[in-house]
Design an enzyme around this catalytic site. Structure first.
Site, PDB file in Angstrom:
ATOM      1  N   LYS A 223      19.399  65.476  52.819  1.00  0.00           N
ATOM      2  CA  LYS A 223      18.072  65.051  53.285  1.00  0.00           C
ATOM      3  C   LYS A 223      17.601  65.990  54.373  1.00  0.00           C
ATOM      4  O   LYS A 223      18.279  66.186  55.378  1.00  0.00           O
ATOM      5  CB  LYS A 223      18.091  63.624  53.829  1.00  0.00           C
ATOM      6  CG  LYS A 223      16.664  63.079  54.044  1.00  0.00           C
ATOM      7  CD  LYS A 223      16.613  61.833  54.908  1.00  0.00           C
ATOM      8  CE  LYS A 223      16.535  62.153  56.382  1.00  0.00           C
ATOM      9  NZ  LYS A 223      15.240  62.780  56.782  1.00  0.00           N
ATOM     10  N   ALA A 225      14.982  67.253  57.427  1.00  0.00           N
ATOM     11  CA  ALA A 225      14.207  66.612  58.488  1.00  0.00           C
ATOM     12  C   ALA A 225      12.747  66.537  58.047  1.00  0.00           C
ATOM     13  O   ALA A 225      12.210  67.491  57.470  1.00  0.00           O
ATOM     14  CB  ALA A 225      14.327  67.411  59.784  1.00  0.00           C
ATOM     15  N   GLU A 299      27.339  65.534  64.648  1.00  0.00           N
ATOM     16  CA  GLU A 299      27.100  66.508  65.731  1.00  0.00           C
ATOM     17  C   GLU A 299      25.828  66.044  66.423  1.00  0.00           C
ATOM     18  O   GLU A 299      24.735  66.108  65.864  1.00  0.00           O
ATOM     19  CB  GLU A 299      26.957  67.923  65.152  1.00  0.00           C
ATOM     20  CG  GLU A 299      27.046  69.013  66.198  1.00  0.00           C
ATOM     21  CD  GLU A 299      25.692  69.517  66.625  1.00  0.00           C
ATOM     22  OE1 GLU A 299      25.265  69.124  67.746  1.00  0.00           O
ATOM     23  OE2 GLU A 299      25.066  70.276  65.884  1.00  0.00           O
ATOM     24  N   GLU A 430      18.676  63.922  77.791  1.00  0.00           N
ATOM     25  CA  GLU A 430      18.411  65.126  77.009  1.00  0.00           C
ATOM     26  C   GLU A 430      16.900  65.305  76.848  1.00  0.00           C
ATOM     27  O   GLU A 430      16.235  64.535  76.160  1.00  0.00           O
ATOM     28  CB  GLU A 430      19.087  65.013  75.641  1.00  0.00           C
ATOM     29  CG  GLU A 430      19.100  66.290  74.863  1.00  0.00           C
ATOM     30  CD  GLU A 430      19.893  66.173  73.566  1.00  0.00           C
ATOM     31  OE1 GLU A 430      20.437  67.193  73.121  1.00  0.00           O
ATOM     32  OE2 GLU A 430      19.968  65.059  73.008  1.00  0.00           O
TER      33      GLU A 430
END
Length: 532
Positions: A223, A225, A299, A430
């Site tokens: 898939k 993005a 990740e 982040e």
């Protein structure tokens, strides 16, 4: 290309060109930058859109629902193309194709050498179409074309050649056991691999995931993005040209709550590999557990420390720290987003970091010499500006930047904060944008504790001329990668992944093969063996 420093293209200090206007942020003067992105006429990308459908069982097809969604040019916010919007029904079709290709097709059954030849032919085709692929990646993502063409696409070629070399070197062991037994292990492909790639490095992560999965003999449902679906569709067509059998690689463009959730929940998918946010990673683990306990590698996010010791060459450290943060518009999971600088050189470092940020060339990513293009979309753009406001409101000193650049597209001024404290949001969360936070420290024990005081553990940087200091920090820092006197060095052979909430498992290198293999022990009784 054995080893590439992915930030090397960003290491130039280009001349400052006045933008011709005054920008302000909360009433204070903001320095001028080397372009006015809004005043430039966007350069026409030298590529056309040929593949905007789903790839299922070797054919490009419409979504079952007939729906499409727009993918946008981050330079302008305008539509590039309308792409087929896959959902659960399309995932079902793709998984059925991948399952049949694995259970009945030639891919797992052909010799590993034959698989490697197909992967090598694919790498050759990517190399041949380097500029076209790079242009599409830049158009859909906004990263500088020179970065795409000169660094990332060649890295993808290298990764596929690396894993093509591994294909016929995957084997088990013969094991000594007590008694008249012959014991061996078989390393077998895991089956159908679901893979979900991010928008910040669409093709690079495509290579990190697809390369080892194919080398091990698996089939794939990938898939893309939703923000960057185009480049994976183009290179998947090249895989078909290289001779990849139908159904081995299927590509579905769609959204996380529909296509992504269906893939992670599917009972006929044997493993999922995901790169993205920590929050989404948690959801994927839950879906995998509630379905068939499929294997999962993740990740995820990071808040990486970049530690500049008192013995550092300040000029070199400033440049490395600048690249560590601003590379790829700051949209990098391992960005050195907490710059810790020893108090003895702190003031000098801050002044030089500010000067370097002011020289950063921001503008159309197709323009030669551009170091920084637009952020990916309006959501990320607004999020970054919100963090910048938070930094100012919490008492950090805004040294430069702090606002959008221009009135069209998603450009943000390179921003530097000093006097940043550990409890500020810009030091904890982040940001995923061009915002450098510079913190002060006194000694190694202190900076080790502060650097590790985060839920993340993806990467870290250390800048020192002292071997003992480097050895101390490399062992003390709780991170999956520690770069010493460098940053963002990526190689096909070097494993990459995180500690703590930065993920589980490793990408790249020999370690990533374990993500796509099952180990089977085979025990045979021996009758009157000649030896044991």
């Amino acid at each position: 290309m054995a080893t590439r420093r992915i930030s090397s293209l960003l290491s130039r200090s280009l001349p400052l060109i006045p933008s011709g206007g005054k920008n302000s942020y909360f009433g204070r003067r903001i320095y001028q930058y080397s372009t006015a992105a809004a005043l430039e006429v966007p350069i026409k990308p030298p590529v056309s859109i040929e593949y905007d459908k789903l790839l299922i069982n070797g054919q490009f097809v419409d979504a079952a629902s007939g729906k499409t969604f727009p993918t946008l040019d981050p330079r302008t916010g305008e539509v590039i193309a309308h792409v087929a919007e896959g959902d659960a029904e399309d995932i079902n079709r793709a998984v059925a194709a991948a399952r049949k290709a694995f259970d009945e097709g030639p891919w797992p059954r052909m010799t590993a050498y034959e698989r490697s030849k197909i992967m090598l032919r694919f790498a050759d085709l990517v190399e041949k179409h380097n500029d076209e692929i790079a242009a599409l990646e830049t158009w859909d993502n906004g990263k500088p074309y020179e970065q795409s063409a000169n660094v990332e696409i060649p890295m993808i070629v290298r990764i596929f050649r690396y894993y093509a070399g591994w294909a016929d070197k995957i084997h088990g062991l013969t094991i000594r056991a007590d008694g008249p037994l012959h014991v061996q292990t078989l390393h077998e492909p895991i089956g159908v691999a679901g893979q979900i790639i991010p928008w910040n490095f669409p093709l690079l992560i495509f290579a990190w995931k697809v390369g080892p999965a194919l080398a091990c003999g698996n089939t794939i449902v990938l898939k893309t993005a939703e923000l960057t679906p185009l480049s994976a569709l183009l290179v998947s067509k090249l895989f078909l040209e290289a001779g990849l059998p139908s159904g081995v690689l299927n590509v579905v463009s769609g959204f996380g709550p529909t296509a992504g959730a269906a893939l992670c929940s599917h009972m006929d998918v044997d493993k999922v590999a995901f790169t993205g946010s920590t929050e989404t990673g948690k959801v994927i683990l839950e879906l995998a557990a509630k379905s068939n306990l499929k294997h999962v590698t993740l990740e995820l996010g990071g808040k990486s420390p970049f530690i500049v010791c008192e013995d550092a060459d300040v000029d070199k450290a400033v440049e490395q720290a600048h690249s560590a943060l601003f590379f790829n518009q700051g949209q990098c999971c391992c960005a050195g987003s907490r710059t810790f600088v020893h108090e003895k050189i702190y003031d000098e470092f801050v002044e030089k970091a500010k000067a370097r940020a002011m020289k950063r060339t921001v503008g159309d990513p197709f323009k030669s010499g551009t170091e920084q293009g637009p952020q990916i979309d309006a959501v990320q753009f607004k999020k970054i500006l919100k963090y910048i406001r938070s930094g100012t409101e919490s008492g950090a000193k805004l040294e430069t930047g702090g606002d959008k650049l221009g009135t069209k597209g998603y450009y943000i001024q390179p921003t530097v904060f000093s006097n940043v404290k550990d409890d500020m949001l810009i030091a904890k969360e982040e940001i995923f944008g061009p915002v450098q936070s510079i913190l002060k420290f006194k000694d190694l024990d202190e900076v080790i504790q502060r650097a590790n005081n985060t839920r993340y553990g993806l990467a870290a940087g250390v800048f020192t001329q002292n071997l003992d200091t480097a050895n101390t920090l490399m062992r003390a820092l709780r991170a999956g990668t520690v770069w010493i006197n460098c940053f963002d060095v990526f190689d096909a052979t070097i494993p990459f992944g995180g500690y703590k909430m930065s993920g589980q498992g490793r990408e790249k290198g020999e370690y990533s093969l374990k993500n796509y293999l099952q180990v089977k022990a085979v025990v045979t009784a021996l009758k009157n063996p000649a030896w044991l």
